[in-house]
Design an enzyme around this catalytic site. Structure first.
Site, short mmCIF file in Angstrom:
data_model
loop_
_atom_site.label_atom_id
_atom_site.label_comp_id
_atom_site.label_asym_id
_atom_site.label_seq_id
_atom_site.Cartn_x
_atom_site.Cartn_y
_atom_site.Cartn_z
N HIS A 11 -19.39 83.49 31.80
CA HIS A 11 -19.41 82.07 32.16
C HIS A 11 -19.87 81.22 30.98
O HIS A 11 -21.06 80.98 30.78
CB HIS A 11 -20.34 81.85 33.37
CG HIS A 11 -20.27 80.47 33.94
ND1 HIS A 11 -19.79 80.20 35.20
CD2 HIS A 11 -20.65 79.26 33.45
CE1 HIS A 11 -19.87 78.91 35.46
NE2 HIS A 11 -20.39 78.32 34.40
N HIS A 13 -18.25 77.70 28.73
CA HIS A 13 -17.18 76.73 28.47
C HIS A 13 -16.99 76.61 26.97
O HIS A 13 -17.94 76.33 26.24
CB HIS A 13 -17.56 75.37 29.07
CG HIS A 13 -17.77 75.41 30.54
ND1 HIS A 13 -16.79 75.08 31.46
CD2 HIS A 13 -18.86 75.77 31.28
CE1 HIS A 13 -17.26 75.22 32.68
NE2 HIS A 13 -18.51 75.64 32.61
N HIS A 190 -16.45 77.17 40.33
CA HIS A 190 -17.82 76.68 40.25
C HIS A 190 -18.25 76.17 41.64
O HIS A 190 -17.53 75.38 42.26
CB HIS A 190 -17.91 75.51 39.27
CG HIS A 190 -17.90 75.91 37.83
ND1 HIS A 190 -16.96 76.76 37.29
CD2 HIS A 190 -18.72 75.56 36.79
CE1 HIS A 190 -17.21 76.91 35.99
NE2 HIS A 190 -18.27 76.20 35.66
N GLU A 193 -24.18 74.91 42.60
CA GLU A 193 -25.04 74.54 41.46
C GLU A 193 -25.68 73.20 41.80
O GLU A 193 -26.82 73.13 42.23
CB GLU A 193 -24.22 74.45 40.18
CG GLU A 193 -25.04 74.06 38.97
CD GLU A 193 -24.18 73.74 37.74
OE1 GLU A 193 -24.75 73.71 36.64
OE2 GLU A 193 -22.97 73.49 37.88
N ASP A 271 -23.43 79.42 29.83
CA ASP A 271 -22.82 78.18 30.33
C ASP A 271 -22.37 77.27 29.19
O ASP A 271 -21.22 77.30 28.77
CB ASP A 271 -23.79 77.47 31.28
CG ASP A 271 -23.10 76.49 32.21
OD1 ASP A 271 -21.85 76.47 32.25
OD2 ASP A 271 -23.80 75.75 32.93
N ASP A 272 -23.26 76.41 28.71
CA ASP A 272 -22.97 75.48 27.60
C ASP A 272 -24.16 75.57 26.63
O ASP A 272 -25.02 74.69 26.59
CB ASP A 272 -22.82 74.05 28.12
CG ASP A 272 -21.71 73.93 29.16
OD1 ASP A 272 -20.53 73.95 28.76
OD2 ASP A 272 -22.04 73.84 30.35
#
Length: 325
Positions: A11, A13, A190, A193, A271-272
């Site tokens: 996961h 991006h 997604h 969250e 994630d990021d």
């Protein structure tokens, strides 16, 4: 301890993995003004999910050519390889590429070149998951799926939906997921969250998915936790991201271990990473220090991730040998 462990990430991006120094270099190529994007220490400026999305979109806009995206993918995959990753998947967004005037095929070709160059240099294996951006609306999500199916690439092996889960309902994306699934793409969404367990339930009820991006707030519904176990749904958990966005005050109280001990199939990802002060090695370290997970626990998490990876079985088996070596 965790530095030498082989790691697997599902996961992340790709635009969200763009490190500030790379964004500045690529922006200089194209004469892009980045005023207001970074603070005095050179970090991205944001304070909540909405401002995070805004910063993300500005940084993403500097990438405009296949060469730019090659550099982005190469930088990301070599960086996680240096931290012990043997396999990584990245979410890609045709909408971000199109906003910069780049056709989908050129966007994917650029990213694929970076992934292949990183594998040649570091042995890291990578795949891409095409995603629709939820807050852009059902029509754009459907277009993302249709494009991924109409213009296939061997390294694009999955489809999902990302973005602001407070907007639109999973039922709005049923057709997009249907055509992607029928084309043989792995499916993830997604959910759970920003929104609670009802978001996860809605995704499971409406979309034929094997994985949930995040899904951490399933912990708030015991029946849902049981359902995740019964149906073998894999959670792509991102503890550092959850804490950075304020879902939990610190890593000690994150429900990662509770979900794992409840029998849920859990994985860990960043994630990021530059936005959240994270990396795949940091996530493994945090699970070790704040959740008390040892090497065998972390290797089990890696095996779970490889089992859920959107990759062919021959590649999966080769990676499992490396993980267990």
């Amino acid at each position: 301890m965790t530095t030498t462990l082989p790691k697997v990430e599902l996961h992340c991006h790709i635009e969200g993995a763009a490190r500030p120094d790379l964004v500045r270099r690529v922006a200089a190529r194209h004469g892009v003004n980045l005023t207001g994007l970074f603070d005095e220490r050179g970090n991205y400026v944001w304070h909540d999910f909405t401002s995070f999305i805004r910063a993300y979109d500005i940084a993403s806009s500097v990438f405009r050519t296949p060469e730019d995206f090659r550099d982005l993918a190469f930088d990301h995959f070599t960086a996680i390889a240096a931290e012990g990753a043997i396999y990584g998947e990245v979410f890609i967004s045709a909408d971000h590429a199109l906003a910069s005037g780049l056709p989908y095929a050129d966007y994917v070709a650029g990213l694929a070149a970076g992934i292949e160059d990183a594998e040649a240099a570091k042995g890291i294996v990578g795949r891409m998951v095409a995603t629709g951006v939820r807050h852009l609306g059902p029509d754009r999500v459907f277009a993302a799926a249709k494009t991924a199916v109409a213009e296939p690439h061997p390294l694009v092996t999955g489809f999902g939906v990302a973005g602001d889960e407070r907007m639109h309902h999973p039922r709005d994306f049923i057709e997009a997921f249907r055509i992607a699934g029928e084309a043989g793409l792995g499916l993830t969404a997604h959910a759970g969250e920003l929104c609670g367990p009802e978001s996860v339930i809605a995704a499971l009820d409406n979309l034929d998915i094997s994985r949930i991006g995040h899904g951490v707030r399933a912990i708030e519904d015991a029946a849902l936790v049981e359902r995740l176990v019964d149906e073998g749904i894999v959670l792509e958990l991102c503890p550092g991201s959850n804490v950075a966005l304020g879902l939990y005050p610190n890593l000690d109280v994150h429900p990662f271990r509770t979900l794992m001990e409840s029998g849920v199939a859990v994985t860990v990802s960043s994630d990021d990473p530059p936005y959240f002060g994270s990396s795949i090695r940091a996530e493994y370290d945090w699970l070790n220090r704040h959740q008390g997970l040892g090497d065998e626990d972390l290797l089990k998490i890696g095996r779970t991730a490889l089992g859920a990876a959107f990759v062919d079985d021959a590649t999966r088996q080769r990676l499992l040998v490396r993980l267990d070596a």
